[in-house]
Design a protein around this motif. Structure first.
Motif, PDB file in Angstrom:
ATOM      1  N   THR A  98      -6.526   4.480  -2.432  1.00  0.00           N
ATOM      2  CA  THR A  98      -5.555   3.501  -2.954  1.00  0.00           C
ATOM      3  C   THR A  98      -4.960   2.678  -1.804  1.00  0.00           C
ATOM      4  OG1 THR A  98      -4.996   4.974  -4.805  1.00  0.00           O
ATOM      5  CG2 THR A  98      -3.409   3.231  -4.257  1.00  0.00           C
ATOM      6  N   ILE A  99      -4.625   3.354  -0.695  1.00  0.00           N
ATOM      7  CA  ILE A  99      -4.047   2.649   0.456  1.00  0.00           C
ATOM      8  C   ILE A  99      -5.065   1.684   1.057  1.00  0.00           C
ATOM      9  CG2 ILE A  99      -3.186   2.955   2.803  1.00  0.00           C
ATOM     10  CD1 ILE A  99      -1.951   5.613   1.880  1.00  0.00           C
ATOM     11  N   THR A 100      -6.320   2.129   1.165  1.00  0.00           N
ATOM     12  CA  THR A 100      -7.361   1.259   1.730  1.00  0.00           C
ATOM     13  C   THR A 100      -7.546   0.022   0.866  1.00  0.00           C
ATOM     14  OG1 THR A 100      -8.488   3.163   2.679  1.00  0.00           O
ATOM     15  CG2 THR A 100      -9.772   1.149   2.420  1.00  0.00           C
ATOM     16  N   ALA A 101      -7.537   0.198  -0.471  1.00  0.00           N
ATOM     17  CA  ALA A 101      -7.716  -0.941  -1.367  1.00  0.00           C
ATOM     18  C   ALA A 101      -6.523  -1.881  -1.314  1.00  0.00           C
ATOM     19  CB  ALA A 101      -7.950  -0.434  -2.791  1.00  0.00           C
ATOM     20  N   ALA A 102      -5.323  -1.325  -1.197  1.00  0.00           N
ATOM     21  CA  ALA A 102      -4.116  -2.158  -1.228  1.00  0.00           C
ATOM     22  C   ALA A 102      -3.854  -2.853   0.105  1.00  0.00           C
ATOM     23  CB  ALA A 102      -2.905  -1.313  -1.615  1.00  0.00           C
ATOM     24  N   SER A 103      -4.223  -2.219   1.231  1.00  0.00           N
ATOM     25  CA  SER A 103      -3.930  -2.781   2.560  1.00  0.00           C
ATOM     26  C   SER A 103      -5.087  -3.542   3.167  1.00  0.00           C
ATOM     27  CB  SER A 103      -3.526  -1.657   3.516  1.00  0.00           C
ATOM     28  OG  SER A 103      -4.628  -0.768   3.710  1.00  0.00           O
ATOM     29  N   SER A 104      -6.275  -3.426   2.571  1.00  0.00           N
ATOM     30  CA  SER A 104      -7.479  -4.078   3.115  1.00  0.00           C
ATOM     31  C   SER A 104      -7.780  -3.618   4.526  1.00  0.00           C
ATOM     32  CB  SER A 104      -7.332  -5.609   3.068  1.00  0.00           C
ATOM     33  OG  SER A 104      -7.103  -6.062   1.753  1.00  0.00           O
ATOM     34  N   SER A 105      -7.437  -2.364   4.840  1.00  0.00           N
ATOM     35  CA  SER A 105      -7.691  -1.815   6.177  1.00  0.00           C
ATOM     36  C   SER A 105      -8.229  -0.399   6.036  1.00  0.00           C
ATOM     37  CB  SER A 105      -6.406  -1.786   7.009  1.00  0.00           C
ATOM     38  OG  SER A 105      -6.631  -1.149   8.243  1.00  0.00           O
ATOM     39  N   SER A 106      -9.238  -0.099   6.817  1.00  0.00           N
ATOM     40  CA  SER A 106      -9.819   1.238   6.805  1.00  0.00           C
ATOM     41  C   SER A 106      -9.248   2.135   7.891  1.00  0.00           C
ATOM     42  CB  SER A 106     -11.341   1.149   6.982  1.00  0.00           C
ATOM     43  OG  SER A 106     -11.660   0.518   8.224  1.00  0.00           O
ATOM     44  N   LEU A 107      -8.372   1.579   8.745  1.00  0.00           N
ATOM     45  CA  LEU A 107      -7.750   2.360   9.810  1.00  0.00           C
ATOM     46  C   LEU A 107      -6.482   2.995   9.264  1.00  0.00           C
ATOM     47  CD1 LEU A 107      -8.161  -0.070  12.854  1.00  0.00           C
ATOM     48  CD2 LEU A 107      -9.569   1.911  12.246  1.00  0.00           C
ATOM     49  N   MET A 108      -6.467   4.320   9.244  1.00  0.00           N
ATOM     50  CA  MET A 108      -5.346   5.025   8.622  1.00  0.00           C
ATOM     51  C   MET A 108      -5.197   6.377   9.308  1.00  0.00           C
ATOM     52  SD  MET A 108      -4.971   6.154   4.660  1.00  0.00           S
ATOM     53  CE  MET A 108      -5.794   4.644   4.205  1.00  0.00           C
ATOM     54  N   ILE A 139      -0.977   2.667   9.326  1.00  0.00           N
ATOM     55  CA  ILE A 139      -2.079   1.798   8.931  1.00  0.00           C
ATOM     56  C   ILE A 139      -2.324   0.801  10.070  1.00  0.00           C
ATOM     57  CG2 ILE A 139      -2.957   0.181   7.201  1.00  0.00           C
ATOM     58  CD1 ILE A 139      -0.933   1.328   5.234  1.00  0.00           C
ATOM     59  N   GLY A 140      -3.594   0.705  10.510  1.00  0.00           N
ATOM     60  CA  GLY A 140      -3.947  -0.214  11.589  1.00  0.00           C
ATOM     61  C   GLY A 140      -4.614  -1.485  11.076  1.00  0.00           C
ATOM     62  N   TYR A 141      -4.227  -2.620  11.667  1.00  0.00           N
ATOM     63  CA  TYR A 141      -4.776  -3.913  11.266  1.00  0.00           C
ATOM     64  C   TYR A 141      -5.340  -4.620  12.507  1.00  0.00           C
ATOM     65  CZ  TYR A 141      -2.099  -3.251   6.980  1.00  0.00           C
ATOM     66  OH  TYR A 141      -1.575  -2.737   5.797  1.00  0.00           O
ATOM     67  N   SER A 142      -6.517  -5.160  12.374  1.00  0.00           N
ATOM     68  CA  SER A 142      -7.161  -5.892  13.474  1.00  0.00           C
ATOM     69  C   SER A 142      -6.717  -7.347  13.475  1.00  0.00           C
ATOM     70  CB  SER A 142      -8.686  -5.808  13.339  1.00  0.00           C
ATOM     71  OG  SER A 142      -9.316  -6.640  14.292  1.00  0.00           O
ATOM     72  N   LEU A 143      -6.483  -7.866  14.668  1.00  0.00           N
ATOM     73  CA  LEU A 143      -6.137  -9.292  14.849  1.00  0.00           C
ATOM     74  C   LEU A 143      -7.306 -10.063  15.449  1.00  0.00           C
ATOM     75  CD1 LEU A 143      -2.473  -9.058  16.238  1.00  0.00           C
ATOM     76  CD2 LEU A 143      -3.236  -9.344  13.880  1.00  0.00           C
ATOM     77  N   ALA A 144      -8.524  -9.579  15.248  1.00  0.00           N
ATOM     78  CA  ALA A 144      -9.687 -10.249  15.836  1.00  0.00           C
ATOM     79  C   ALA A 144      -9.855 -11.650  15.283  1.00  0.00           C
ATOM     80  CB  ALA A 144     -10.942  -9.415  15.590  1.00  0.00           C
ATOM     81  N   ASP A 145      -9.619 -11.811  13.980  1.00  0.00           N
ATOM     82  CA  ASP A 145      -9.763 -13.146  13.396  1.00  0.00           C
ATOM     83  C   ASP A 145      -8.755 -14.122  13.997  1.00  0.00           C
ATOM     84  OD1 ASP A 145     -11.787 -12.161  11.833  1.00  0.00           O
ATOM     85  OD2 ASP A 145     -10.512 -11.823  10.065  1.00  0.00           O
ATOM     86  N   ALA A 146      -7.527 -13.651  14.155  1.00  0.00           N
ATOM     87  CA  ALA A 146      -6.508 -14.518  14.758  1.00  0.00           C
ATOM     88  C   ALA A 146      -6.851 -14.841  16.212  1.00  0.00           C
ATOM     89  CB  ALA A 146      -5.139 -13.850  14.681  1.00  0.00           C
ATOM     90  N   GLU A 147      -7.389 -13.817  16.913  1.00  0.00           N
ATOM     91  CA  GLU A 147      -7.776 -14.064  18.297  1.00  0.00           C
ATOM     92  C   GLU A 147      -8.925 -15.061  18.383  1.00  0.00           C
ATOM     93  OE1 GLU A 147      -8.618 -11.368  22.234  1.00  0.00           O
ATOM     94  OE2 GLU A 147      -9.648 -10.849  20.381  1.00  0.00           O
ATOM     95  N   ALA A 167       0.820  -1.204   0.000  1.00  0.00           N
ATOM     96  CA  ALA A 167       0.000   0.000   0.000  1.00  0.00           C
ATOM     97  C   ALA A 167       0.857   1.257   0.000  1.00  0.00           C
ATOM     98  CB  ALA A 167      -0.922  -0.010   1.219  1.00  0.00           C
ATOM     99  N   THR A 168       1.950   1.253   0.772  1.00  0.00           N
ATOM    100  CA  THR A 168       2.835   2.417   0.816  1.00  0.00           C
ATOM    101  C   THR A 168       3.495   2.657  -0.537  1.00  0.00           C
ATOM    102  OG1 THR A 168       3.269   1.987   3.163  1.00  0.00           O
ATOM    103  CG2 THR A 168       4.797   3.436   2.015  1.00  0.00           C
ATOM    104  N   THR A 169       3.921   1.571  -1.194  1.00  0.00           N
ATOM    105  CA  THR A 169       4.564   1.706  -2.510  1.00  0.00           C
ATOM    106  C   THR A 169       3.575   2.243  -3.537  1.00  0.00           C
ATOM    107  OG1 THR A 169       6.036  -0.131  -1.973  1.00  0.00           O
ATOM    108  CG2 THR A 169       5.807   0.450  -4.300  1.00  0.00           C
ATOM    109  N   ALA A 170       2.342   1.703  -3.494  1.00  0.00           N
ATOM    110  CA  ALA A 170       1.336   2.169  -4.449  1.00  0.00           C
ATOM    111  C   ALA A 170       0.999   3.630  -4.207  1.00  0.00           C
ATOM    112  CB  ALA A 170       0.091   1.318  -4.332  1.00  0.00           C
ATOM    113  N   ALA A 171       0.885   4.027  -2.937  1.00  0.00           N
ATOM    114  CA  ALA A 171       0.562   5.413  -2.626  1.00  0.00           C
ATOM    115  C   ALA A 171       1.687   6.350  -3.045  1.00  0.00           C
ATOM    116  CB  ALA A 171       0.282   5.551  -1.134  1.00  0.00           C
ATOM    117  N   GLN A 172       2.932   5.954  -2.777  1.00  0.00           N
ATOM    118  CA  GLN A 172       4.058   6.805  -3.153  1.00  0.00           C
ATOM    119  C   GLN A 172       4.168   6.948  -4.670  1.00  0.00           C
ATOM    120  OE1 GLN A 172       6.085   8.517  -0.789  1.00  0.00           O
ATOM    121  NE2 GLN A 172       6.477   9.621  -2.707  1.00  0.00           N
ATOM    122  N   GLY A 173       3.868   5.850  -5.398  1.00  0.00           N
ATOM    123  CA  GLY A 173       3.892   5.933  -6.862  1.00  0.00           C
ATOM    124  C   GLY A 173       2.837   6.891  -7.383  1.00  0.00           C
TER     125      GLY A 173
END
Length: 574
Positions: free
Chosen positions: A111-121, A200-208, A82-88
């Protein structure tokens, strides 16, 4: 009224529950000591449970670490992409004013939301740069979780452009619950505006949730496994413990006298070998006991038959001896002395035969008591009167003390008289001419009689044999009152036949004391003997001050008075 009834019924139930709960530890301790099966199963289940818990904890930690590392690698890859896509996207833009930059950042956010699959930014301008009119404002979609971006993480991102940094955090979900997560930080260069921090924030709820499911599965599987281990152990231990239990019960029955009992023999394993060995031992023991019983029976029959057979010739000899004894004055001195000796020894022989017959009855278990209400005080007075002449010839003064004991006891008076005569006669013979004190007392359950002499006494080793048949403390000492050596043995048997006891205390230099205790009711229980043993006067110092020299008449009186005062609760006289 309803609440009162309810509390009245509840209180006893609660008290009973807590009382039952408090008794559980003692019940468990008792079961642990008495049950081999319970100890084996408990030890196996506890050890297995500890092992399963340790393995479960290790697996839970390992799985949790694997899930976290796997998710972390995925998060770092997504964030880097996501960072690479955003910087490009930012590098290819020609935005020159604030409106264009703001539009560019919104496009970059999508672009970052689509690439990282996270809405926390969150995007923050790196501090220390020159201000510009085209500089956009910071923004964040973390909401209440914005504070999870720590100063340490921001400092690392600010000081190291072009690198990724991550941190484990606790995120706040939409419903207010807290879930584990990861925040990844890096830098972006925005045209015209300068450098910005991107988080960028990622949830670990699924892993938990996955870890929780695994842990629940492990707990359920562990409990089921422990129960299975306990059940299997119970079955296996039952196969092993049951034969041992049968062997223990059989040995108890064998020890109690059931010589016919045996252990069932099944198979050829170790338990079967134990059963065969035990049965062989039981057969051998039964055979030996049977032989000993037969030998004892033959011995008892021999003593009884000999005693009976000797009565007829002994009667004839006694009649002839009486005739000679009546005419002894007409004989020469030597013949007269022989006649007197013959008369004495025939009388002693007759007493010995009577004692042997009595002993044989006890050995054969054929003694029958004839109990009747009897006053031991009167019996003691009669026995003392009948033996006072013999005591006077030995120089012993017989004193009688009866603070209690006037109530009747259900005893066989003939056997009680025999015990009294044996005890008083024994005291006269070994009293060394010193006073003899006969005491009678009683309590609610028993009546006791003691005969106290102040002779030379006996050692502990001699006391242990005093009731043995034909035993004498000093074999070289001659009997002076015609005893047979069976008197104390018969007296002991008479006391036991009355469900009583005949005890003795003796100390060298302090004399001896024999105490007879019998229940007031035939075959009743004795709570405590009314008379103490050792006797109370044994605690008085110098109770036999004449040791080494014969006592004087005054010393004899003083000793008797001390004994009587001691029994009556007074003080010794000076």
């Amino acid at each position: 009224m309803t609440s009162q009834h309810g509390s009245t019924g509840f209180a006893p139930t609660t008290a009973a529950f807590w009382q039952s709960w408090r008794s559980w530890p003692s019940m468990l301790r008792t079961t642990w000591r008495s049950s081999l099966q319970f100890r084996t199963i408990s030890t196996t289940v506890v050890a297995s449970g500890v092992a399963i818990v340790l393995v479960g904890v290790y697996m839970s930690i390992s799985i949790g670490n694997d899930l976290f590392q796997s998710r972390l690698a995925q998060v770092l890859a997504d964030s880097n992409r996501a960072t690479t896509a955003a910087q490009g996207l930012l590098d290819s833009s020609d935005a020159a004013d604030k409106v264009q930059v703001q539009s560019l950042l919104r496009t970059t956010q999508s672009t970052i939301t689509a690439a990282s699959s996270s809405s926390l930014m969150a995007v923050f301008r790196v501090p220390g740069q020159e201000s510009s009119a085209a500089t956009p404002q910071d923004f964040s979609t973390f909401g209440e979780s914005r504070s999870v971006i720590s100063n340490e993480l921001r400092q690392s991102v600010q000081e190291n452009p072009g690198e990724q940094f991550w941190q484990s955090v606790t995120l706040v979900a939409d419903d207010g619950s807290r879930i584990p997560g990861i925040v990844v930080g890096s830098q972006l260069t925005v045209p015209v505006a300068g450098n910005y921090e991107l988080y960028i924030g990622y949830s670990l709820a699924d892993a938990e949730n996955t870890l929780s499911f695994v842990q629940r599965t492990l707990v359920i599987a562990g409990i089921v496994l422990i129960l299975l281990i306990g059940a299997v152990t119970w079955v296996v231990v039952r196969f092993v413990v049951t034969p041992i239990k049968v062997a223990a019960e059989t040995s108890q029955k064998l020890a109690s006298g059931d010589l016919e009992v045996r252990i069932p023999e099944k198979g050829d394993d170790v338990i079967a070998t134990l059963a065969r060995s035990f049965n062989g031992m039981a057969d051998s023991l039964q055979s030996q006991i049977k032989e000993l019983a037969e030998l004892s029976e033959v011995q008892q029959r021999f003593v009884s038959d000999v005693s009976h057979e000797l009565r007829t010739p002994l009667t004839t000899i006694r009649l002839a001896g009486d005739v000679l004894y009546d005419q002894r004055d007409t004989f020469p001195p030597a013949t007269r002395r022989t006649t007197e000796l013959l008369h004495t020894q025939v009388q002693r022989f007759e007493v010995l035969l009577s004692d042997l017959l009595e002993i044989s009855r006890y050995d054969a278990g054929s003694v029958q008591l004839e109990p009747e209400p009897t006053n031991l005080v009167h019996l003691a007075e009669d026995a003392i009167d009948s033996m006072r002449t013999l005591a006077d010839t030995k120089g012993s003064d017989i004193r009688f003390v009866a603070p209690g004991g006037h109530l009747n006891a259900e005893v066989d008076p003939r056997r009680m008289r025999r015990i009294l005569r044996n005890l008083i006669g024994n005291a006269i013979e070994h009293g060394e001419g010193r006073p003899i004190v006969v005491s009678v007392d009683s309590n609610q359950s028993a009546v006791a009689l003691s005969v106290r002499d102040y002779g030379l006494g006996m050692s502990d080793a001699e006391v242990a044999h005093v009731f043995d048949r034909f035993w004498r403390a000093d074999p070289s000492r001659q009997r002076t009152i015609g005893g047979t050596g069976l008197g104390l043995a018969i007296s002991k048997s008479d006391a036991i036949a009355h469900s009583g006891a005949l005890d003795v205390w003796s100390k060298p230099g302090a004399g001896s004391c024999f105490r007879l205790t019998v229940p007031r009711v035939a075959h009743g229980l004795i709570s405590q003997s009314p008379l103490p043993l050792p006797p109370e006067d044994a605690m008085v110092e110098d109770s036999a001050p004449w040791l080494g020299a014969p006592p004087s008449h005054d010393e004899r009186d003083d000793l008797g008075n001390r004994a009587i005062d001691s029994r009556r609760g007074g003080h010794p006289r000076a």
